[in-house]
Write a protein that holds these residues in place. Structure first.
Motif, PDB file in Angstrom:
ATOM      1  N   VAL A  86     -46.160  55.791 101.984  1.00 46.55           N
ATOM      2  CA  VAL A  86     -46.634  55.415 100.646  1.00 46.55           C
ATOM      3  C   VAL A  86     -46.291  56.479  99.600  1.00 46.55           C
ATOM      4  CG1 VAL A  86     -48.466  53.841 101.345  1.00 46.55           C
ATOM      5  CG2 VAL A  86     -48.928  56.292 101.280  1.00 46.55           C
ATOM      6  N   HIS A  87     -45.408  57.430  99.970  1.00 47.30           N
ATOM      7  CA  HIS A  87     -44.902  58.448  99.038  1.00 47.30           C
ATOM      8  C   HIS A  87     -46.031  59.288  98.430  1.00 47.30           C
ATOM      9  CE1 HIS A  87     -41.570  55.220  98.341  1.00 47.30           C
ATOM     10  NE2 HIS A  87     -41.394  55.862  99.485  1.00 47.30           N
ATOM     11  N   ILE A  88     -46.958  59.708  99.276  1.00 42.69           N
ATOM     12  CA  ILE A  88     -48.103  60.482  98.807  1.00 42.69           C
ATOM     13  C   ILE A  88     -48.166  61.822  99.522  1.00 42.69           C
ATOM     14  CG2 ILE A  88     -50.631  60.624  99.035  1.00 42.69           C
ATOM     15  CD1 ILE A  88     -50.797  57.760  98.097  1.00 42.69           C
ATOM     16  N   SER A  89     -48.464  62.877  98.759  1.00 42.27           N
ATOM     17  CA  SER A  89     -48.737  64.197  99.317  1.00 42.27           C
ATOM     18  C   SER A  89     -50.162  64.595  98.957  1.00 42.27           C
ATOM     19  CB  SER A  89     -47.775  65.248  98.742  1.00 42.27           C
ATOM     20  OG  SER A  89     -46.467  65.066  99.226  1.00 42.27           O
ATOM     21  N   THR A  90     -50.885  65.131  99.925  1.00 42.07           N
ATOM     22  CA  THR A  90     -52.174  65.739  99.628  1.00 42.07           C
ATOM     23  C   THR A  90     -51.937  67.238  99.554  1.00 42.07           C
ATOM     24  OG1 THR A  90     -52.814  65.929 101.965  1.00 42.07           O
ATOM     25  CG2 THR A  90     -53.387  63.909 100.823  1.00 42.07           C
ATOM     26  N   VAL A  91     -52.471  67.869  98.515  1.00 38.47           N
ATOM     27  CA  VAL A  91     -52.101  69.256  98.222  1.00 38.47           C
ATOM     28  C   VAL A  91     -53.320  70.057  97.780  1.00 38.47           C
ATOM     29  CG1 VAL A  91     -49.820  68.466  97.451  1.00 38.47           C
ATOM     30  CG2 VAL A  91     -51.619  68.868  95.752  1.00 38.47           C
ATOM     31  N   THR A  92     -53.130  71.378  97.755  1.00 38.67           N
ATOM     32  CA  THR A  92     -54.058  72.297  97.102  1.00 38.67           C
ATOM     33  C   THR A  92     -53.248  73.099  96.096  1.00 38.67           C
ATOM     34  OG1 THR A  92     -55.443  72.479  99.074  1.00 38.67           O
ATOM     35  CG2 THR A  92     -55.663  74.208  97.423  1.00 38.67           C
ATOM     36  N   ALA A  93     -53.746  73.179  94.855  1.00 40.50           N
ATOM     37  CA  ALA A  93     -52.968  73.848  93.814  1.00 40.50           C
ATOM     38  C   ALA A  93     -53.861  74.248  92.656  1.00 40.50           C
ATOM     39  CB  ALA A  93     -51.849  72.935  93.317  1.00 40.50           C
ATOM     40  N   THR A  94     -53.371  75.194  91.866  1.00 45.02           N
ATOM     41  CA  THR A  94     -54.075  75.546  90.633  1.00 45.02           C
ATOM     42  C   THR A  94     -53.810  74.477  89.588  1.00 45.02           C
ATOM     43  OG1 THR A  94     -52.212  76.782  89.690  1.00 45.02           O
ATOM     44  CG2 THR A  94     -53.734  78.002  91.125  1.00 45.02           C
ATOM     45  N   MET A  95     -54.666  74.436  88.582  1.00 49.09           N
ATOM     46  CA  MET A  95     -54.484  73.452  87.521  1.00 49.09           C
ATOM     47  C   MET A  95     -53.174  73.682  86.776  1.00 49.09           C
ATOM     48  SD  MET A  95     -57.001  71.624  88.118  1.00 49.09           S
ATOM     49  CE  MET A  95     -56.587  70.479  86.827  1.00 49.09           C
TER      50      MET A  95
END
Length: 259
Positions: A86-95
């Motif tokens: 479904v072309h989705i990445s779950t991530v952690t990132a700064t704003m």
């Protein structure tokens, strides 16, 4: 329409009417997700204004085409999981790093990876010596169609806290499961919520306990939340697994926190 595509579309539509919980927080950095402009391509404007630039959040990034891992890596975005189908990445990132993706043509949207909330259930456990038909099962007139069907060979996925595979009213109907929590294969129930939901659906027609709506259906436990919590991304993974494994019915008794 292609059957797989139909299931995929329907599963996405099933997320939309989820009953939302009410979330209150004294955290000054908790964003307000209400009154978002539905015409905007992203949650960006309000989402980015809600946090400081260096604040890290868990997020879901959807791509129009295939997932662009180099783009994420070049923007110092930590990839937690890719769901390529479904072309989705779950991530952690700064704003700030997420904000850098605003004008990327291949980025469809960015959403906060919100916590899941289990909705209240009526327990399906009953220690009665003689089997009873619960009020809710009577209310939907399920007994009136048991002479036509009891759900035999219908595959039902319970997206929840797992199912107790040793429960005497459920054990024969549980055909498998998977966990999307903490990279573990343990899909049993550590909260009791998923087992209660499963009992309403598929408690066996035997001589004790209760009976479910479809007492001969096949249950699949998709664990997307445990005592430590669960995320919206876990739910997406669970739905995708159900589609890939030709599940007939998906059931979800949960919500997400919004202000």
């Amino acid at each position: 329409m292609n059957y797989k595509l139909f299931l995929h579309v329907m599963s996405i539509l099933m997320i939309m009417p989820i009953v939302f919980g009410i979330y209150n927080s004294s955290n000054s950095e908790e964003p307000n997700y209400t009154n978002l402009n539905s015409n905007e391509k992203y949650l960006h404007n309000q989402l980015f204004e809600s946090f400081s630039s260096e604040h890290k959040i868990d997020a879901i990034i959807s791509f129009k085409d295939k997932i662009d891992e180099p783009l994420l890596e070049n923007n110092n975005i930590e990839i937690k999981e890719n769901i390529h189908s479904v072309h989705i990445s779950t991530v952690t990132a700064t704003m700030d790093n997420l904000k850098n993706l605003q004008n990327e043509a291949n980025v469809e949207f960015i959403e906060p990876d919100l916590d899941l909330i289990l909705l209240d259930t009526v327990s399906s456990d009953d220690e009665s010596i003689n089997q009873i038909i619960p009020w809710g099962i009577e209310k939907v007139n399920a007994p009136n169609v048991w002479n036509i069907t009891t759900g035999r060979n219908i595959k039902i996925a319970v997206l929840d806290s797992g199912i107790n595979k040793f429960h005497l009213d459920l054990d024969d109907n549980i055909k498998g499961g998977i966990s999307f929590i903490n990279n573990t294969e343990y899909w049993d129930d550590d909260l009791g919520h998923g087992t209660s939901v499963a009992g309403v659906i598929s408690a066996k027609n035997n001589e004790f306990g209760v009976i479910g709506v479809a007492p001969d259906s096949k249950l699949y436990s998709i664990k997307i939340i445990d005592s430590s919590g669960g995320k919206l991304s876990n739910l997406i993974q669970g739905i995708q697994w159900a589609i890939d494994n030709d599940i007939d019915i998906i059931t979800m008794s949960l919500g997400i926190p919004v202000d």
